[in-house]
Design a protein around this motif. Sequence first.
Motif, PDB file in Angstrom:
ATOM      1  N   GLY A 106      -1.899  54.004 -25.729  1.00 19.32           N
ATOM      2  CA  GLY A 106      -0.735  53.772 -24.892  1.00 19.32           C
ATOM      3  C   GLY A 106      -0.141  52.402 -25.141  1.00 19.32           C
ATOM      4  O   GLY A 106      -0.817  51.494 -25.619  1.00 19.32           O
ATOM      5  N   MET A 109       3.624  47.261 -21.688  1.00 20.62           N
ATOM      6  CA  MET A 109       4.888  47.464 -20.984  1.00 20.62           C
ATOM      7  C   MET A 109       5.097  46.385 -19.938  1.00 20.62           C
ATOM      8  O   MET A 109       4.147  45.800 -19.413  1.00 20.62           O
ATOM      9  CB  MET A 109       4.906  48.839 -20.316  1.00 20.62           C
ATOM     10  N   SER A 112       7.881  48.575 -15.844  1.00 19.16           N
ATOM     11  CA  SER A 112       7.952  50.030 -15.740  1.00 19.16           C
ATOM     12  C   SER A 112       7.920  50.453 -14.272  1.00 19.16           C
ATOM     13  O   SER A 112       7.503  49.697 -13.390  1.00 19.16           O
ATOM     14  CB  SER A 112       6.779  50.676 -16.468  1.00 19.16           C
ATOM     15  N   SER A 151      10.538  47.750 -22.974  1.00 22.57           N
ATOM     16  CA  SER A 151       9.205  48.358 -22.931  1.00 22.57           C
ATOM     17  C   SER A 151       8.951  49.201 -21.687  1.00 22.57           C
ATOM     18  O   SER A 151       8.441  50.325 -21.784  1.00 22.57           O
ATOM     19  CB  SER A 151       8.130  47.277 -23.075  1.00 22.57           C
ATOM     20  N   VAL A 155       8.541  53.573 -21.416  1.00 19.98           N
ATOM     21  CA  VAL A 155       7.467  54.337 -20.778  1.00 19.98           C
ATOM     22  C   VAL A 155       8.039  55.259 -19.712  1.00 19.98           C
ATOM     23  O   VAL A 155       7.640  56.436 -19.599  1.00 19.98           O
ATOM     24  CB  VAL A 155       6.413  53.386 -20.182  1.00 19.98           C
ATOM     25  N   THR A 166       2.410  59.805 -17.838  1.00 20.64           N
ATOM     26  CA  THR A 166       1.996  58.425 -18.094  1.00 20.64           C
ATOM     27  C   THR A 166       1.294  57.874 -16.859  1.00 20.64           C
ATOM     28  O   THR A 166       1.530  58.326 -15.737  1.00 20.64           O
ATOM     29  CB  THR A 166       3.197  57.528 -18.440  1.00 20.64           C
ATOM     30  N   ALA A 182       0.361  51.222 -20.416  1.00 26.40           N
ATOM     31  CA  ALA A 182       0.372  52.610 -19.973  1.00 26.40           C
ATOM     32  C   ALA A 182      -0.653  53.426 -20.743  1.00 26.40           C
ATOM     33  O   ALA A 182      -1.088  53.046 -21.830  1.00 26.40           O
ATOM     34  CB  ALA A 182       1.760  53.221 -20.182  1.00 26.40           C
TER      35      ALA A 182
END
Length: 548
Positions: A106, A109, A112, A151, A155, A166, A182
């Motif tokens: 993954g 990030m 998110s 980023s 996700v 996710t 993630a």
Amino acid sequence: MTKENKGLSRRSFLALGSVAALAGTAALAGCAPGASSSDGKATADEPSDAAGLATADETKECDIAIVGAGGAGMWAAVEAVRAGKSVIVVEKGGNVGVANGSLAGGPFMVGSKLQQEAGIEFTVEEAFNHIMEYGHWSTNAAAIKRAVELSGETVDQFTDDFGVPTGLRPDNYGAGHASVRANFQGDTEKQVRGEDRMKPLQEFIEGNGGEFIFNTAGKHLIVENGICTGVQCEGDSVIDVKAKAVIVATGGFLGSTEKMLEHFGTFVNPLGNVLSVGEGIDMVQAAGGQLSTQWGIAGNEFTGSNQKANGLYERNNAAFTIGIYGTMLVNNQGRRFSNEGKFANLPLALGGAISLVGGKYYAVVDQAYIDGLASGTDAWTLCGSDEINWRTGMMTLKDKPLEKVEEGIEAGMGEGWVFKADTIEALAEAIGAPDLAQTVETYNGYCENGVDEQFYKPACFLQPIATGPFYAMQYEPSAWVTIGGIRTNDRLQAIDSEGLPIAGLYVAGADNGTLMSAPYCDYEGYSLMCAYCGGRMAGMYAVEEIEA
């Protein structure tokens, strides 16, 4: 990056590697510059690889041609078709589920929805500054800033736009937040991998007019008057894909033993997609593109590895894992070469770099240490339960004792990469390490005093090597992905020897040498973030160039 399977079996690795090597040989042959300046160097004003072009059996046309259907190529295609552009994606493998971008754990990030809903305060500014300071500002700041900005949204789109689950991964490596990465398992225990992860993106691309050509490799770029106007590909036939822009995203050079030796001087076990043999990098260089200055690997954070072993590595086998538990590591002369505690605490970020320093290296322990692991004591507890100096051990190893320790070591001995002897002198002779006895004597003094006077590794890792018999596990560097490739500007355009962009030519993913630094950044999932977000950037910027 993380990966939960055992790696390729030796047999399947050799079979797939042979395919990659043959494809790589063909690709390299097609990349030889045909036109050059008086000093023998290709110039951006000439069709540098024109002499290598074959007669095409078929010609296709599109707005944007993308070479490689990994994480970068897929997201580049998504952005291109969103903008209404016609796209052709050329992929060496048989489907969209073979590349690292579909298999790795993954991405890193920032911002998110997952993080926002969990109350995790992590800003672009904080992440950007850390990444740039970690790489000593040797990478392209503007490109990294934009990738970080995208980023979290990327996700989100996996789930909101494509229905791929996710979730949050814990902060195993001490980034300072509950989660900076993630996963692809959402509320389930099983990671979504391969086509299950990337097929929804493929369906979106095809639903918007995009085309995929599988089992076909990009051979060389078509350059006319300094402008990249397409790519020649070869599978069952030779296809010229003419385009207004080309995005090269073939995944680096993980499958090329020759390129590993060229850049690192030692064999590196490939743990990811071995179809990537560096042909994308060669194609762009042949068209006048610069090479980057950053070269390295994202190493195996679970264990050591050895090509003699069945499966290259096994995260539940002590014979493999001892190499990242902070035990004494020596080179082929029997001398220590690094602070083993750094390897143990940051196995992904620093482990790859340290293993390259060691080359073919050995972890050396005694029977008391083996007995400790075999007794059911987990490695973190055995090494002193140090929450500060071995956070990774606390997060990933605590309360997870190894099983069948002796059986694993016996298997390694049978395969020829684990050595056992009654004395250190005999062990030194067995592995051909003349300075081992002196190194062990000095090291045991550090253990007795509780201070590593050579490299200053934390005391929790100072386990004496005193009770025979003695063991040496031979390891080779191993990697999920390579670092290094083509230097680009902030818009991911390949640049020539004068630093000027080569019109129509973009580079993303592991072929791009601008976003990742060596050693690998200590944010988990950083390379996957660079692939996904770099692909999006390349797609967006290519669209802008076409529309300008």
